[in-house]
Design a protein around this motif. Structure first.
Motif, PDB file in Angstrom:
ATOM      1  N   PRO A 144       0.813  -1.221   0.000  1.00 25.67           N
ATOM      2  CA  PRO A 144       0.000   0.000   0.000  1.00 25.67           C
ATOM      3  C   PRO A 144       0.843   1.267   0.000  1.00 25.67           C
ATOM      4  O   PRO A 144       0.471   2.273  -0.617  1.00 25.67           O
ATOM      5  CB  PRO A 144      -0.820  -0.118   1.301  1.00 25.67           C
ATOM      6  N   ASN A 145       1.981   1.223   0.662  1.00 22.86           N
ATOM      7  CA  ASN A 145       2.874   2.380   0.695  1.00 22.86           C
ATOM      8  C   ASN A 145       3.411   2.703  -0.698  1.00 22.86           C
ATOM      9  O   ASN A 145       3.632   3.864  -1.039  1.00 22.86           O
ATOM     10  CB  ASN A 145       4.030   2.118   1.653  1.00 22.86           C
ATOM     11  N   ALA A 146       3.589   1.652  -1.513  1.00 23.16           N
ATOM     12  CA  ALA A 146       4.155   1.840  -2.852  1.00 23.16           C
ATOM     13  C   ALA A 146       3.100   2.210  -3.891  1.00 23.16           C
ATOM     14  O   ALA A 146       3.338   3.076  -4.736  1.00 23.16           O
ATOM     15  CB  ALA A 146       4.884   0.572  -3.293  1.00 23.16           C
ATOM     16  N   VAL A 147       1.938   1.541  -3.847  1.00 28.19           N
ATOM     17  CA  VAL A 147       0.970   1.688  -4.952  1.00 28.19           C
ATOM     18  C   VAL A 147      -0.365   2.273  -4.528  1.00 28.19           C
ATOM     19  O   VAL A 147      -1.228   2.517  -5.381  1.00 28.19           O
ATOM     20  CB  VAL A 147       0.738   0.334  -5.662  1.00 28.19           C
ATOM     21  N   ASN A 203      23.101   4.894   6.155  1.00 30.47           N
ATOM     22  CA  ASN A 203      22.098   5.758   6.769  1.00 30.47           C
ATOM     23  C   ASN A 203      20.899   5.983   5.856  1.00 30.47           C
ATOM     24  O   ASN A 203      19.777   6.150   6.332  1.00 30.47           O
ATOM     25  CB  ASN A 203      22.717   7.096   7.175  1.00 30.47           C
ATOM     26  N   VAL A 204      21.126   5.979   4.551  1.00 34.56           N
ATOM     27  CA  VAL A 204      20.002   6.083   3.616  1.00 34.56           C
ATOM     28  C   VAL A 204      19.026   4.933   3.863  1.00 34.56           C
ATOM     29  O   VAL A 204      17.813   5.126   3.989  1.00 34.56           O
ATOM     30  CB  VAL A 204      20.489   6.076   2.150  1.00 34.56           C
ATOM     31  N   LYS A 205      19.563   3.715   3.953  1.00 31.86           N
ATOM     32  CA  LYS A 205      18.698   2.556   4.182  1.00 31.86           C
ATOM     33  C   LYS A 205      18.045   2.628   5.554  1.00 31.86           C
ATOM     34  O   LYS A 205      16.835   2.438   5.687  1.00 31.86           O
ATOM     35  CB  LYS A 205      19.512   1.263   4.045  1.00 31.86           C
ATOM     36  N   LYS A 206      18.833   2.916   6.578  1.00 36.30           N
ATOM     37  CA  LYS A 206      18.314   2.910   7.947  1.00 36.30           C
ATOM     38  C   LYS A 206      17.203   3.939   8.124  1.00 36.30           C
ATOM     39  O   LYS A 206      16.130   3.610   8.639  1.00 36.30           O
ATOM     40  CB  LYS A 206      19.441   3.185   8.939  1.00 36.30           C
ATOM     41  N   VAL A 207      17.434   5.153   7.680  1.00 35.13           N
ATOM     42  CA  VAL A 207      16.461   6.224   7.910  1.00 35.13           C
ATOM     43  C   VAL A 207      15.204   6.007   7.079  1.00 35.13           C
ATOM     44  O   VAL A 207      14.079   6.114   7.595  1.00 35.13           O
ATOM     45  CB  VAL A 207      17.096   7.598   7.602  1.00 35.13           C
ATOM     46  N   LEU A 208      15.361   5.677   5.787  1.00 35.72           N
ATOM     47  CA  LEU A 208      14.183   5.496   4.948  1.00 35.72           C
ATOM     48  C   LEU A 208      13.367   4.283   5.380  1.00 35.72           C
ATOM     49  O   LEU A 208      12.133   4.330   5.407  1.00 35.72           O
ATOM     50  CB  LEU A 208      14.579   5.372   3.474  1.00 35.72           C
ATOM     51  N   ASN A 209      14.036   3.192   5.725  1.00 33.90           N
ATOM     52  CA  ASN A 209      13.289   1.998   6.131  1.00 33.90           C
ATOM     53  C   ASN A 209      12.627   2.167   7.488  1.00 33.90           C
ATOM     54  O   ASN A 209      11.550   1.622   7.727  1.00 33.90           O
ATOM     55  CB  ASN A 209      14.201   0.772   6.136  1.00 33.90           C
ATOM     56  N   ARG A 210      13.259   2.913   8.378  1.00 35.15           N
ATOM     57  CA  ARG A 210      12.644   3.118   9.685  1.00 35.15           C
ATOM     58  C   ARG A 210      11.412   4.006   9.621  1.00 35.15           C
ATOM     59  O   ARG A 210      10.620   4.034  10.558  1.00 35.15           O
ATOM     60  CB  ARG A 210      13.657   3.697  10.665  1.00 35.15           C
ATOM     61  N   SER A 211      11.245   4.727   8.521  1.00 38.79           N
ATOM     62  CA  SER A 211      10.076   5.599   8.400  1.00 38.79           C
ATOM     63  C   SER A 211       8.770   4.815   8.409  1.00 38.79           C
ATOM     64  O   SER A 211       7.722   5.349   8.720  1.00 38.79           O
ATOM     65  CB  SER A 211      10.175   6.440   7.118  1.00 38.79           C
ATOM     66  N   PHE A 212       8.825   3.515   8.057  1.00 40.47           N
ATOM     67  CA  PHE A 212       7.613   2.690   8.117  1.00 40.47           C
ATOM     68  C   PHE A 212       7.781   1.484   9.042  1.00 40.47           C
ATOM     69  O   PHE A 212       6.949   0.583   9.053  1.00 40.47           O
ATOM     70  CB  PHE A 212       7.218   2.196   6.718  1.00 40.47           C
TER      71      PHE A 212
END
Length: 246
Positions: A144-147, A203-212
């Protein structure tokens, strides 16, 4: 697992079953991901499939072993969810080289990748509901987050096949490549990532993935309970028994 130039390549290796998921594949995949995460010489993880497909989803020929009891079924589903936890929550960026078929759990692992490169001829779908099963891999949060919510519901409910271009247009994969170039494109992408500053890229992975992450963790708990119940439903056994993959 093989390591070259900082790239750990993990290859699903049940080509005679289109790399369909069973306990041995899960344990080997998890062990390889864990080794890659711990190896200081690994900068990026590349996952791909041997033979004609990336992964055809759950091995329906082993369904009766997977659904032999609630404890056994829960263990199997939790092992599937463990792969998502390792891909999504690991520090190292995971690139997917996806070809042939990416079905069910295989499609879910594509969506778990940080960047997936998909072959033009690849086909993807989520067959679980039509089999009486349920999705795993955090898909109830990630899709749902993607589409969008309605499109995600339709994809899960109807299990219709989508092309690589459709996956790209929906933002489900990073890039589409010719069938005979998908592996090389994925390696080139992994090498490009490996050349970026280590802390910054992690940090790109950690921060973006932690957002959800909170919704993902909750979604995966709900998925596990729902999937265990569906595996043990007598109607599911009938549907599985009437289904073949080739």
């Amino acid at each position: 697992m093989t390591v070259s130039d900082g790239i750990a390549e993990i290859r699903l290796n049940r080509p005679e079953r289109l790399n369909a998921i069973n306990p041995d594949l899960l344990s080997g995949f998890a062990a390889a991901l864990e080794r890659a995460e711990k190896d200081p010489g690994v900068e990026v993880i590349l996952i791909c499939g041997e033979g004609r497909a990336f992964c055809a989803g759950d091995d329906l020929k082993e369904f009766h072993q997977q659904s032999s009891g609630k404890a056994e079924t829960r263990r199997f589903i939790e092992d599937i969810q463990r792969i998502t936890e390792l891909i999504v929550n690991g520090e190292k960026i995971v690139v997917g080289a996806i070809h042939g078929w990416a079905v069910g759990g295989g499609f879910e692992w594509v969506l778990n990748c940080d960047l997936a490169i998909m072959a033009e001829g690849c086909r993807c779908f989520l067959p679980e509901i039509n089999l009486g099963l349920f999705v795993t891999g955090g898909i109830s949060a990630l899709l749902p987050n993607a589409v969008g919510l309605q499109k995600a519901k339709a994809m899960i409910l109807f299990g219709e096949q989508i092309t690589a271009k459709e996956a790209l247009d929906m933002g489900l994969v990073y890039r589409v490549a010719p069938d005979d170039r998908v592996y090389e494109e994925a390696v080139a992408t992994a090498a490009r990532i490996a050349g970026l500053p280590k802390l910054a890229r992690r940090n790109v992975k950690k921060v973006l993935n932690r957002s959800f992450q909170l919704s993902l963790a909750d979604a995966m708990k709900l998925e596990t309970d729902a999937t265990v119940d569906c595996f043990l439903d007598p109607e599911t056994a009938v549907r599985i028994g009437n289904t073949e993959i080739s």
